[in-house]
Design a protein around this motif. Sequence first.
Motif, PDB file in Angstrom:
ATOM      1  N   UNK A 249       2.798   5.677   5.666  1.00 22.40           N
ATOM      2  CA  UNK A 249       2.725   7.077   5.746  1.00 22.40           C
ATOM      3  C   UNK A 249       1.372   7.681   6.029  1.00 22.40           C
ATOM      4  N   UNK A 250       1.454   8.912   6.834  1.00 23.42           N
ATOM      5  CA  UNK A 250       0.197   9.456   7.203  1.00 23.42           C
ATOM      6  C   UNK A 250      -0.802   9.402   6.042  1.00 23.42           C
ATOM      7  N   UNK A 251      -0.208  10.009   4.922  1.00 24.57           N
ATOM      8  CA  UNK A 251      -1.030  10.379   3.861  1.00 24.57           C
ATOM      9  C   UNK A 251      -1.869   9.006   2.982  1.00 24.57           C
ATOM     10  N   UNK A 252      -1.232   7.860   3.588  1.00 23.89           N
ATOM     11  CA  UNK A 252      -2.167   6.733   3.168  1.00 23.89           C
ATOM     12  C   UNK A 252      -3.401   6.496   4.006  1.00 23.89           C
TER      13      UNK A 252
ATOM     14  N   UNK B  10       0.973  -1.283   0.016  1.00 24.31           N
ATOM     15  CA  UNK B  10       0.096   0.094  -0.034  1.00 24.31           C
ATOM     16  C   UNK B  10       1.081   1.218  -0.018  1.00 24.31           C
ATOM     17  N   UNK B  11       2.014   1.207   0.969  1.00 23.79           N
ATOM     18  CA  UNK B  11       2.681   2.455   0.928  1.00 23.79           C
ATOM     19  C   UNK B  11       3.508   2.737  -0.595  1.00 23.79           C
ATOM     20  N   UNK B  12       3.820   1.793  -1.269  1.00 20.03           N
ATOM     21  CA  UNK B  12       4.532   1.845  -2.533  1.00 20.03           C
ATOM     22  C   UNK B  12       3.518   2.605  -3.819  1.00 20.03           C
ATOM     23  N   UNK B  13       2.119   1.920  -3.488  1.00 24.55           N
ATOM     24  CA  UNK B  13       1.462   1.965  -4.443  1.00 24.55           C
ATOM     25  C   UNK B  13       0.789   3.553  -4.267  1.00 24.55           C
ATOM     26  N   UNK B  14       0.504   3.875  -2.957  1.00 22.69           N
ATOM     27  CA  UNK B  14      -0.060   5.025  -2.536  1.00 22.69           C
ATOM     28  C   UNK B  14       0.595   6.181  -2.940  1.00 22.69           C
TER      29      UNK B  14
END
Length: 333
Positions: free
Chosen positions: A223-226, A17-21
């Motif tokens: 990350x927070x933005x996720x 999820x971190x990589x994709x987002x």
Amino acid sequence: MPSNCRETDASCLEMIRSIIRTHADENFKWVEVFVDFENAQPTEEEMEIYQMAENVLIDSERVLEDVSSYGDGAYPERSQLKNDSDIEALKVLMKTMEPLVARTIGYYEHASKIERIVPVLLWELSSGPLPLEEQLANKQSIAKQFARIIGFVLDFDVQKMGSSEIINDYSYFRRVKHIVYQDFDHSAVEFPQVQMFLCEQNPMLRALCNGVDSYMHAHSTIPVHNTTDVFVTIINVCRFMLSNEECLSRLTESSKHLCCRVMTGLVILYDHVDQNGAFVQNSPIDMRDVVRLIKANSAQEKANCLLAGLRFTTKHFNDPTTPKSLRQLIATR
């Protein structure tokens, strides 16, 4: 995190999820997905978490009905007592107040349930490898439960704000209970915690924010933005549903108002979590459109409550970075 998700699987999903987002889903303007907040049903895979949330929501209905009917509480009886040194009269009064205090402690205990269920729902909505709009489309029943939780939170706090006798009764009981007895049935709950809960202007919103904080703490590698992107995506789903004529034709009045409450609640959450807040010029949330849709799809009294929530329960509304024209738009009834 669901009980059937192994820790290694969770870490893997967090990394994906971190990589994709970091690179995808950059268009926050429209999310053309219809989420059926009224009728979405869980798949077999979703059933356990859906039912966990449903149990909380069933209790939420009872709690909301209860706080709505609190009325004057023990005020008529308290106003008749002229002197706290009249022990016999005080004993009679305290017996009247015991069930009221038990109800208030029930509100506090329910806030704890909200804090616990929110991280579970957020994990389900954000942890998969799909872009968020697809994740929402595939997890409609979970999105529905999350939306209903937000709707309850805002409804409860409005009712609590209009029921000043709740905290007056509780404070009075706490002040004089030691005069009458020491063995109140609910003494296992620390009274200062309940008092702090009642002193919050928006106690259920605080519980909702605490639940989000718990989720972010448990998944600190994300990350927070996720997390904030989940809020933005759901807001943009609601915007689409309230702006598209075909979607509008499928929405009941209660669904429209739920969409407005969900947008409001998620703007508040976003504003609490994101460093810059929801109102800055380059915010991924189209605040002007959110305000327009709230005004267009809510009765004036309800719209005023939601707009007041944006003004008084966010962190950054009064920051100098908030455009004056946006402040004026939100303040205009």
